[in-house]
Enzyme design. Structure first.
Site, PDB file in Angstrom:
ATOM      1  N   GLU A  17      34.937  90.424  -6.887  1.00  0.00           N
ATOM      2  CA  GLU A  17      35.852  91.552  -7.061  1.00  0.00           C
ATOM      3  C   GLU A  17      36.047  92.347  -5.769  1.00  0.00           C
ATOM      4  OE1 GLU A  17      33.422  90.640  -9.026  1.00  0.00           O
ATOM      5  OE2 GLU A  17      33.796  91.102 -11.132  1.00  0.00           O
ATOM      6  N   GLY A 456      38.189  68.150  16.492  1.00  0.00           N
ATOM      7  CA  GLY A 456      38.180  67.431  15.222  1.00  0.00           C
ATOM      8  C   GLY A 456      39.275  67.843  14.263  1.00  0.00           C
ATOM      9  N   HIS A 718      40.619  81.266  18.867  1.00  0.00           N
ATOM     10  CA  HIS A 718      40.778  82.450  18.025  1.00  0.00           C
ATOM     11  C   HIS A 718      41.884  83.365  18.514  1.00  0.00           C
ATOM     12  CE1 HIS A 718      37.519  81.458  15.482  1.00  0.00           C
ATOM     13  NE2 HIS A 718      36.634  81.452  16.447  1.00  0.00           N
TER      14      HIS A 718
HETATM   15  N1  GLN Z   1      34.728  69.117  13.805  1.00  0.00           N
HETATM   16  C1  GLN Z   1      34.765  70.457  13.307  1.00  0.00           C
HETATM   17  C2  GLN Z   1      36.194  70.992  13.393  1.00  0.00           C
HETATM   18  O1  GLN Z   1      36.887  70.672  14.282  1.00  0.00           O
HETATM   19  C3  GLN Z   1      33.839  71.370  14.062  1.00  0.00           C
HETATM   20  C4  GLN Z   1      33.826  72.770  13.512  1.00  0.00           C
HETATM   21  C5  GLN Z   1      32.786  73.698  14.091  1.00  0.00           C
HETATM   22  O2  GLN Z   1      32.352  73.583  15.191  1.00  0.00           O
HETATM   23  N2  GLN Z   1      32.380  74.674  13.345  1.00  0.00           N
HETATM   24  O3  GLN Z   1      36.614  71.745  12.574  1.00  0.00           O
END
Ligand code: GLN
Ligand code: ZN
Length: 778
Positions: A17, A456, A718
């Site tokens: 919540e 990745g 980010h």
């Molecule tokens: N292989 C993952 C990705 O690319 C690695 C993520 C991470 O380092 N937290 O999302």
């Protein structure tokens, strides 16, 4: 009479919540009074629930709209100047800036204090958010207090007093919880050169004293002061600060219960015992071995809070075992100044097991969430006061569950045990040295200098998330979902080819989460419906539960990697989560050492690595972003942990041929103090996040003369800003100053799943251009 006490209850709500309310408020869908009302409703419900569970000492001020450390920062008025100075910003939304918040409040749209508070946590248009970091060795993140030269403090929020009164009005007398002043300072960060946060103690203490005095006036007879730094290795100045602080505060305060948790007092025991306070909490789960020492160290008139119910996991307590410790305490000190409690605040456990309607009944009978743990605490307290017979059924049920769990064939897999026993040093070691492997890998792949790759994942778009949800609900067939994922993967492959990236990835579209994805396919793992715990702010995680021996019934990623490789001539990197990270981000069984559970996972990953190799995947990345965070709190325990953690990684990785290239990835952690262990992983290539520190992080790699190849992140995933090719070339040049040119890979900081394709494409285009510019130069 022995009392049942609690140190903190999860504030998120059994149905999340708090997340719904705060996020609705951030979006502007509800107003401040509605958000405040949602908070009050949760508090009322949780106080009532604790009362009904039989808890005598119920905490208040354990509630927070974001984080308890940030609450303390708001309470002592340590607002970083940038949040007060952004008056000229033109906010588009009430919480856009501090001044914007004030203006919105004047127009009746918002709550300035609340909006300033959220701006500090999340950033505003004009001011970046305060830093956040891990709370001790948990997966909870707190907002790091920031201090500047000339830092002043002022009692600026009455939250603790208001919530005490709020509970009182509901007929519940609570023990307010505050972060203790020394823990607050030790966990902070000085933003001005040469400033030592501890030097601010004298300035800070009067504010604490004022607050404590007000709590006393409001009717609080006890306060809980959390000083979990007592479980760390402390310096002399830190110990002195503790003595000074409590000497100063005690005369103004209600009775003080100093709470340490997450570990032993160890050599801080005498420091704690010498504090002029009336009570001490001891984590008797992690600190079970020092309980006798604690019993004799504490003056008899002090109240002892014995944390015998594990607040960090989902397992039911063995009441007999816990009671044995309680009996020792009663024998030594009597039962009167005794409280039974969870080992730490329950915010690290999920809320209520009763809501798990799909969990299989056998597993469920072994588990306890926060609410159930409080019933255990209460039963133990009654047993201490009135004898076990008074709660005989609770003890019998606990005993039955413990014995059933121990004997269950679902926990023990003799094959796994046998494999573990036969692991040799050779299994942990690659066949040849890095130099020899490197020559073979270079011949096999023919990659250019400064090879480019990604970590990745590619964007988990709205479409991807919708398809996954529809598939999960049964509204999308397996075939249709599979087809959709293949299309997404193919698109990602084509984009990477167009971008001219050297080593491709399949994109991880089939994965919800890097741990859950593997847990779902491994034996020994279970998943809950509502087992959420707060990670930070409105971000909650639902860790898998490792209940039994781990094994891999069948290949987990081979199909996806092979499919992706079949689409392209360029090398496709296989993508796995490492054993330590899987362990670290799960609730782990408590009936065997963590190292053994980790070894089991490592064997399962090893099988996957070898199957990928067999299927023709020649580069395999084993992600270990959580390796560093598993580091124990005390330095004396680091070596043992790092040894088994590194061995587990090597067990997972070392089975491959020389020409198969093992990659690993780590991010958002301090590398400096674990360099030897990172090198000992012996991964052929490691990619790390470095753009935050402007490549300074690489210093530890160059100082250490890290021998293998490294991909220092050149692009901060980010940041919404697209990094230019020149920015990235500049970073690569810096990297070249610290590393040998033929050691360097080019990649982003981390996976790209949270970004949009519109952001990712131009950024990667620039990244490839930067690598090519380096090749011209190299
Ligand atoms: N292989 C993952 C990705 O690319 C690695 C993520 C991470 O380092 N937290 O999302
Ligand atoms: Zn990462």
């Amino acid at each position: 009479m022995t009392k049942a006490a609690n140190l903190g209850f999860p504030r998120i709500g059994a149905k999340r919540e708090l997340k719904q309310a705060t996020e609705a408020y951030w979006k502007g869908a509800i107003d401040a009074p509605a958000l405040l009302a949602a908070g009050a409703a949760l508090r009322a419900r949780h106080w009532q629930l604790q009362k009904e569970a039989g808890i005598d000492v119920i905490p208040s001020n354990d509630f927070s709209f974001y984080d308890q450390m940030l609450d303390m920062t708001a309470t002592v008025g340590a607002i970083p100047p940038r949040f007060l100075a952004d008056a000229d910003a033109k906010p588009t939304h009430p919480n856009g800036s501090a001044r914007g918040a004030m203006e919105a409040a004047a127009n009746g749209q918002g709550n300035p204090a609340l909006d300033l508070y959220f701006a500090m946590a999340r950033g505003s248009k004009a001011a970046p958010a305060m830093e956040m970091t891990k709370w001790f060795d948990t997966n909870y993140h707190y907002i790091v207090p920031e201090f500047y030269k000339g830092q002043a403090f002022k009692l600026s929020s009455r939250k603790a007093i208001d919530e005490f009164k709020e509970a009182k009005a509901l007929g519940i007398h609570t023990r307010p919880v505050l972060i203790g002043p020394v823990t607050y300072l030790v966990l902070s960060k000085a933003k001005s050169e040469g400033l030592d946060p501890l030097s601010l103690l004298d300035t800070l203490l009067p504010v604490y004293a004022e607050l404590l005095a007000e709590l006393k006036t409001a009717g609080a007879d006890w306060v809980q002061m959390d000083e979990p730094i007592l479980a760390l290795d402390l310096t002399q100045p830190q110990r002195r600060a503790l003595r000074l602080a409590y000497k100063h505060l005690a005369p103004h305060a209600p009775k003080i219960m100093v709470a340490s948790y997450f570990g032993t007092y160890g050599d801080n025991l005498s420091v704690a015992a010498d504090l002029p306070v009336q009570g001490h909490h001891v984590d008797a789960v992690r600190g079970w071995a020092e309980v006798d020492k604690v019993l004799s160290a504490l003056p008899a008139e002090r109240t002892l809070s014995l944390g015998v119910v594990d607040g960090r996991n989902v397992w039911r307590t063995n009441l007999w075992g816990a009671f044995e410790i309680i009996e020792r305490a009663m024998k030594a000190r009597g039962g009167d100044n005794l409280q039974i409690a969870p080992s730490c605040s329950l915010i690290h456990a999920p809320v209520d097991l009763d809501n798990e309607t799909k969990l299989d009944p056998e597993l469920k009978s072994w588990m306890a969430f926060a609410k159930q743990k409080l019933h255990e605490v209460a039963a133990l307290a009654v047993a201490a006061s009135k004898g076990q017979a008074a709660v005989g059924t609770a003890f019998e049920a606990s005993d039955k569950a413990a014995r059933a769990r121990e004997a269950s064939p679902r926990i023990h897999n003799p094959e796994v045990a046998a494999r573990i026993e036969h692991v040799t040093e050779q299994d942990l070691t690659r066949r040849s040295s890095f130099q020899a492997r490197r020559a073979k890998q270079r011949a096999a792949f023919g990659l250019p200098a400064f090879p480019t790759t990604t970590i990745g994942s590619f964007p988990q778009t709205e479409a991807v998330r919708k398809a996954r949800a529809a598939h999960k609900r049964g509204e999308m067939s397996d075939a249709a979902y599979g087809e959709f994922l293949r299309e997404e993967t193919e698109k990602a492959v084509r984009i990477q080819e167009e971008l001219d990236i050297d080593v491709l990835v399949h994109g991880e579209f089939e994965r919800n989460d890097m741990v859950e994805y593997f847990g779902e396919q491994l034996s020994g793992f279970a998943f809950t419906q509502n087992g959420w715990v707060q990670s930070y702010g409105s971000r909650y995680v639902k860790p898998p539960v490792i209940f039994g021996d781990v094994s891999r019934p069948k290949p987990m990623t081979v199909e996806w990697s092979s499919y992706a490789q079949s689409l392209t001539k360029r090398p496709m990197k296989g993508m796995l989560t490492g054993p330590v990270t899987i362990l670290q981000w799960s609730f782990v069984r408590d009936d065997q050492p963590r190292s053994v559970t980790c070894q089991q996972i490592a064997l399962a990953i090893r099988d996957e690595v070898l199957d990928l190799e067999k299927a023709g995947i020649r580069l395999i990345q084993i992600d270990e972003p959580a390796l560093r965070e598993g580091l124990p709190l005390r330095a004396a325990e680091h070596e043992a942990y790092l040894k088994w953690a590194v061995d587990c990684f090597r067990l997972a990785a070392a089975g491959v041929a020389d020409a198969t290239q093992i990659h690993t990835h780590m991010c958002y952690c301090e590398f400096n103090d674990i360099m030897p262990s990172i090198a000992a992983l012996d991964a052929d290539v490691i990619s790390i996040e470095t753009s935050r520190s402007d490549m300074e992080l690489l210093e530890s790699f160059s100082d250490f003369k890290y021998p293998n190849e490294i991909g220092p992140g050149v692009y901060d995933i980010h940041s919404p800003r697209c990094p230019g090719a020149q920015d990235m070339t500049a970073l690569l040049k810096k990297a070249k100053e610290r590393l040998a040119p033929d050691q360097i890979w080019v990649n982003p900081d981390c996976g790209l799943k949270t970004r949009r394709w519109e952001e990712v494409k131009p950024a990667l285009e620039n990244m490839v251009a930067a690598a090519k510019a380096m090749r011209g130069r190299a």
